[in-house]
Scaffold this active site. Structure first.
Site, short mmCIF file in Angstrom:
data_model
loop_
_atom_site.label_atom_id
_atom_site.label_comp_id
_atom_site.label_asym_id
_atom_site.label_seq_id
_atom_site.Cartn_x
_atom_site.Cartn_y
_atom_site.Cartn_z
N ASN A 33 -2.37 12.98 -3.91
CA ASN A 33 -3.53 13.51 -4.65
C ASN A 33 -3.76 14.98 -4.28
O ASN A 33 -4.01 15.82 -5.15
CB ASN A 33 -4.79 12.72 -4.27
CG ASN A 33 -4.95 11.47 -5.12
OD1 ASN A 33 -4.41 11.38 -6.19
ND2 ASN A 33 -5.70 10.51 -4.61
N ASP A 37 0.85 -1.21 0.00
CA ASP A 37 0.00 0.00 0.00
C ASP A 37 0.89 1.25 0.00
O ASP A 37 1.82 1.36 0.82
CB ASP A 37 -0.89 -0.04 1.25
CG ASP A 37 -1.93 1.05 1.25
OD1 ASP A 37 -3.11 0.75 1.04
OD2 ASP A 37 -1.54 2.23 1.48
N GLU A 85 -5.03 2.44 -3.76
CA GLU A 85 -3.57 2.51 -3.90
C GLU A 85 -2.91 1.25 -3.34
O GLU A 85 -1.77 1.25 -2.93
CB GLU A 85 -3.05 3.78 -3.21
CG GLU A 85 -2.89 3.74 -1.70
CD GLU A 85 -4.20 3.72 -0.89
OE1 GLU A 85 -5.27 3.42 -1.48
OE2 GLU A 85 -4.15 3.96 0.31
N HIS A 111 -5.24 14.66 -8.72
CA HIS A 111 -5.68 13.28 -8.88
C HIS A 111 -4.98 12.59 -10.07
O HIS A 111 -4.64 11.41 -10.01
CB HIS A 111 -7.20 13.27 -9.08
CG HIS A 111 -7.84 11.99 -8.67
ND1 HIS A 111 -8.04 10.96 -9.54
CD2 HIS A 111 -8.31 11.57 -7.46
CE1 HIS A 111 -8.61 9.94 -8.89
NE2 HIS A 111 -8.80 10.31 -7.62
N ASP A 146 -2.85 9.23 -10.22
CA ASP A 146 -3.04 8.12 -11.16
C ASP A 146 -1.70 7.70 -11.79
O ASP A 146 -1.40 6.51 -11.93
CB ASP A 146 -3.99 8.53 -12.30
CG ASP A 146 -5.45 8.50 -11.85
OD1 ASP A 146 -5.71 8.04 -10.73
OD2 ASP A 146 -6.32 8.92 -12.65
N1 LIG Z 1 -5.36 9.27 -7.98
C1 LIG Z 1 -6.01 8.23 -7.48
N2 LIG Z 1 -6.31 8.17 -6.19
C2 LIG Z 1 -6.94 7.11 -5.68
C3 LIG Z 1 -7.30 6.05 -6.50
N3 LIG Z 1 -7.91 5.11 -5.73
C4 LIG Z 1 -7.91 5.59 -4.48
N4 LIG Z 1 -7.31 6.80 -4.44
C5 LIG Z 1 -7.10 7.68 -3.31
O1 LIG Z 1 -6.15 7.13 -2.45
C6 LIG Z 1 -6.29 7.75 -1.19
C7 LIG Z 1 -6.02 6.76 -0.09
O2 LIG Z 1 -6.02 7.47 1.08
P1 LIG Z 1 -5.95 6.80 2.50
O3 LIG Z 1 -6.76 5.55 2.52
O4 LIG Z 1 -6.27 7.86 3.49
O5 LIG Z 1 -4.48 6.34 2.65
P2 LIG Z 1 -3.13 7.11 2.50
O6 LIG Z 1 -3.31 8.57 2.29
O7 LIG Z 1 -2.32 6.42 1.48
O8 LIG Z 1 -2.50 6.92 3.90
P3 LIG Z 1 -1.85 5.60 4.47
O9 LIG Z 1 -2.34 4.45 3.64
O10 LIG Z 1 -2.29 5.52 5.87
O11 LIG Z 1 -0.40 5.79 4.35
C8 LIG Z 1 -7.68 8.34 -1.15
O12 LIG Z 1 -7.59 9.75 -1.15
C9 LIG Z 1 -8.32 7.86 -2.45
O13 LIG Z 1 -9.18 8.83 -3.00
C10 LIG Z 1 -7.01 6.12 -7.88
O14 LIG Z 1 -7.29 5.25 -8.69
N5 LIG Z 1 -6.35 7.22 -8.32
#
Ligand SMILES: Nc1nc2c(ncn2[C@@H]2O[C@H](COP(=O)(O)OP(=O)(O)OP(=O)(O)O)[C@@H](O)[C@H]2O)c(=O)[nH]1
Length: 284
Positions: free
Chosen positions: A173, A165, A208, A178, A182
């Protein structure tokens, strides 16, 4: 028949007639017409060109037919067309054509059937592939990985599951947009797929998060592999931002363990990696 006509009806002045003498064209014509009808049964035996040639001898001075002779000529033509030989040879031709058409149609239908089957198979495969592919990264998706796990399970060896992860992905983002987020996912997908074994299965698990299934991999080697991936990501130069890190949760299957329980341990391990500072590998 023509010789008979010639000798029987040729008059001194070389004109054919009903009684062998008449010079009246209409009589010649009607006689010949009746005669042709009566000879209908024998018409097969007389080549039509011979009859036609015979009648052509009646051309007038200008090389044309007089009206009467012309009508005889037409009758002969018609009779020839209706004659059994002509009809039967036509029938054979039609029959042959019908068979050829039938065979060609059957072959074409068979060909179409095979092509249709192939196209359907290609479409089906494409649909299945689409259903098992992640649109953004082009990697396999969770469904595909679940299926692979069942295939891997046939052996008795360990199967390792890595959950990877991206750390603080939300801030990527937020800070770069965004689309940049991606791009990071796409770059990371390529980096990972370039660095796994051919027998491993890499999938985008969601958001992610990525998963790698490694068949025939014991905990020791799974740890080495997970550590290699973690440090590789941390040292890789991405576009925007240049550096990212990832946390990894790792577990290895017990004999015949369902994916659900293997995943639950890997997920818990990932949670621990996050909670203990991120950019880490935890094995459970
Ligand atoms: N650009 C983009 N963002 C995505 C996608 N899928 C999920 N996300 C974003 O990934 C982010 C994941 O955030 P969190 O679950 O808070 O995790 P994090 O910020 O990585 O924090 P930790 O995992 O705790 O380190 C969210 O803001 C989602 O909107 C995608 O396909 N593209």
């Amino acid at each position: 028949m023509i010789n008979t006509l010639n000798t029987t009806f040729l008059t001194n002045d070389k004109v054919y007639s009903e009684r062998g003498e008449s010079q009246i064209n209409s009589l010649k014509a009607s006689y010949l017409t009746v005669r042709m009808f009566s000879e209908l049964g024998k018409l097969d035996a007389i080549p039509s060109w011979e009859i036609v040639q015979f009648i052509k001898n009646y051309r007038d001075l200008n090389g044309g037919f007089s009206g009467d002779i012309y009508s005889v000529y037409s009758v002969v033509k018609t009779l020839t067309f209706l004659s059994p030989t002509h009809t039967s040879s036509k029938l054979v031709t039609y029959r042959l054509l019908t068979y050829v058409t039938l065979i060609l149609t059957l072959v074409s239908l068979g060909f179409l059937f095979v092509i249709r089957g192939k196209v359907q198979k290609i479409k089906q495969t494409a649909l299945e592939r689409k259903a098992q592919t992640d649109r953004l990264t082009g990697l396999h998706n969770r469904e595909f990985l679940e299926q692979r796990y069942v295939n891997y399970q046939s052996g008795k060896a360990h199967i390792a599951l890595l959950l990877l992860d991206v750390d603080h992905f939300k801030s990527i983002n937020d800070n770069y947009g965004h689309l940049a987020g991606d791009e990071v996912l796409i770059e990371l997908a390529k980096l990972l797929s370039d660095n796994i074994r051919k027998t491993d299965t890499l999938a985008r698990w969601g958001g992610e998060e990525f998963a790698v299934l490694c068949p025939a991999t014991d905990p020791e080697h799974a740890n080495i592999f997970a550590e290699k991936l973690r440090s590789m990501v941390a040292s890789h130069s991405f576009s925007k931002p240049e550096t990212i890190t990832c946390s990894i949760g790792l577990s290895c299957s017990h004999h015949n363990e369902p994916l659900k329980s293997l995943f639950a341990r890997a997920d818990k391990a990932l949670y621990e990696s996050k909670n203990s500072g991120r950019n880490k590998v935890t094995y459970l």
